[in-house]
Enzyme design. Structure first.
Site, short mmCIF file in Angstrom:
data_model
loop_
_atom_site.label_atom_id
_atom_site.label_comp_id
_atom_site.label_asym_id
_atom_site.label_seq_id
_atom_site.Cartn_x
_atom_site.Cartn_y
_atom_site.Cartn_z
N ASP A 26 0.86 -1.12 -0.06
CA ASP A 26 0.11 0.06 -0.06
C ASP A 26 0.89 1.37 0.12
O ASP A 26 2.15 1.38 0.30
CB ASP A 26 -0.83 0.26 1.32
CG ASP A 26 -2.30 -1.03 1.05
OD1 ASP A 26 -2.27 -1.58 0.00
OD2 ASP A 26 -3.00 -0.57 2.06
N ASP A 27 0.26 2.57 -0.29
CA ASP A 27 0.62 3.69 -0.37
C ASP A 27 1.83 4.30 -1.13
O ASP A 27 1.94 5.42 -1.20
CB ASP A 27 1.07 3.79 1.29
CG ASP A 27 0.13 4.05 2.18
OD1 ASP A 27 -0.89 3.67 1.77
OD2 ASP A 27 0.38 4.12 3.46
N HIS A 77 -5.71 2.87 -4.02
CA HIS A 77 -5.72 2.72 -2.68
C HIS A 77 -6.44 4.36 -2.41
O HIS A 77 -5.84 5.11 -1.41
CB HIS A 77 -4.59 2.75 -2.06
CG HIS A 77 -4.60 2.68 -0.66
ND1 HIS A 77 -5.37 2.06 -0.09
CD2 HIS A 77 -3.53 2.93 0.17
CE1 HIS A 77 -5.19 2.02 1.32
NE2 HIS A 77 -4.10 2.50 1.68
N HIS A 81 -5.93 9.19 -0.28
CA HIS A 81 -5.72 8.77 1.19
C HIS A 81 -6.09 9.43 2.20
O HIS A 81 -5.66 9.56 3.32
CB HIS A 81 -4.24 8.35 1.37
CG HIS A 81 -4.04 7.27 2.20
ND1 HIS A 81 -4.01 7.26 3.73
CD2 HIS A 81 -3.53 5.89 2.02
CE1 HIS A 81 -3.81 6.11 4.22
NE2 HIS A 81 -3.70 5.32 3.35
N HIS A 172 3.69 -2.23 2.94
CA HIS A 172 3.83 -1.06 2.63
C HIS A 172 5.10 -0.59 1.77
O HIS A 172 6.24 -0.82 2.23
CB HIS A 172 3.49 0.09 3.57
CG HIS A 172 2.29 -0.01 4.45
ND1 HIS A 172 1.91 -0.83 5.28
CD2 HIS A 172 1.05 0.90 4.05
CE1 HIS A 172 0.83 -0.69 5.50
NE2 HIS A 172 -0.07 0.39 4.89
#
Length: 225
Positions: A26-27, A77, A81, A172
């Site tokens: 993620d991210d 995602h 965010h 991540h």
């Protein structure tokens, strides 16, 4: 505020998997770490899925291209965010998801229809919006909280004892610089040990996710009858 009712669109693992484990990041993408993660996956012949933030993805189209070209999964995602989106109405959240999907599809040149909510937060408006869009919400079976704490070999070893086919692992590919060396070292050992246990690191795909949603829908309907 939070949503506890089960929904077929909420995916935490893949029940049809035989010996597959689904590693997800993620991210990202991040210019410093994501290419090194891709190098490691290529070296160990492992696949993964990357859940990217739109604001970051637009900065690194070449990394997105590499993710796709090397056979990994690519999903959104969200655009930003931003947790403030969770306090909005269903139409607003639906637009947020739709714009996130459209943005990634434009950047990657490929259609994608799955969404991982920031921090895995699930709310009634989010689920209602996903149902209207028929968009799976991808969560996970295991996580390491590796943005707040170091990803160490002890944690990885402890997790190996609990792995089951179809598990979705959350990590991540955006880490503080000081933690990157340890992260990559632990990831290498973790991947090697997963493979030694007879698992194959596979990537998620829209077809796999849609099949999982159908499985959950049928199971839910059978339980009611």
């Amino acid at each position: 505020m939070f949503f506890f009712r089960k929904s077929p669109l909420i995916v935490r693992r893949i029940h049809s998997a035989q010996n597959e484990i689904y590693l997800t990041f993620d991210d990202g993408p991040s210019a410093d770490l994501t290419p090194q993660v891709l190098d490691l996956l290529k070296e160990l012949q492992a696949k993964a899925s990357f859940f990217v933030i739109g604001d970051e993805a637009r900065k690194h189209p070449e990394i997105l291209k590499r993710i796709v070209n090397e056979g990994h999964g690519l999903f959104t995602h969200s655009l930003d965010h931003a947790y403030s989106n969770y306090f909005r109405s269903t139409p607003y959240v639906k637009n947020w998801i739709e714009n996130s999907l459209t943005d990634l599809n434009h950047l990657s040149g490929k259609p994608h229809k799955a969404f991982r909510p920031p921090a895995g937060v699930i709310t009634p408006p989010l689920v209602k919006a996903a149902e209207q869009l028929q968009c799976p919400l991808i969560l996970w079976s295991h996580r390491f909280f590796d943005t707040a704490h170091e990803f160490t070999e002890d944690k990885a070893q402890a997790n190996l004892q609990r792995l089951q086919p179809g598990d979705i692992i959350l990590l991540h590919d955006r880490q503080k610089t000081v933690r990157q060396k340890l992260f990559l070292k632990t990831l290498r050992k973790y991947l090697q040990d997963i493979q030694r246990q007879g698992y194959r690191c596979a990537c998620l795909s829209d077809s796999v996710l849609q099949e999982e949603v159908l499985h959950a829908s049928h199971s839910r309907n059978n339980a009611r009858s």
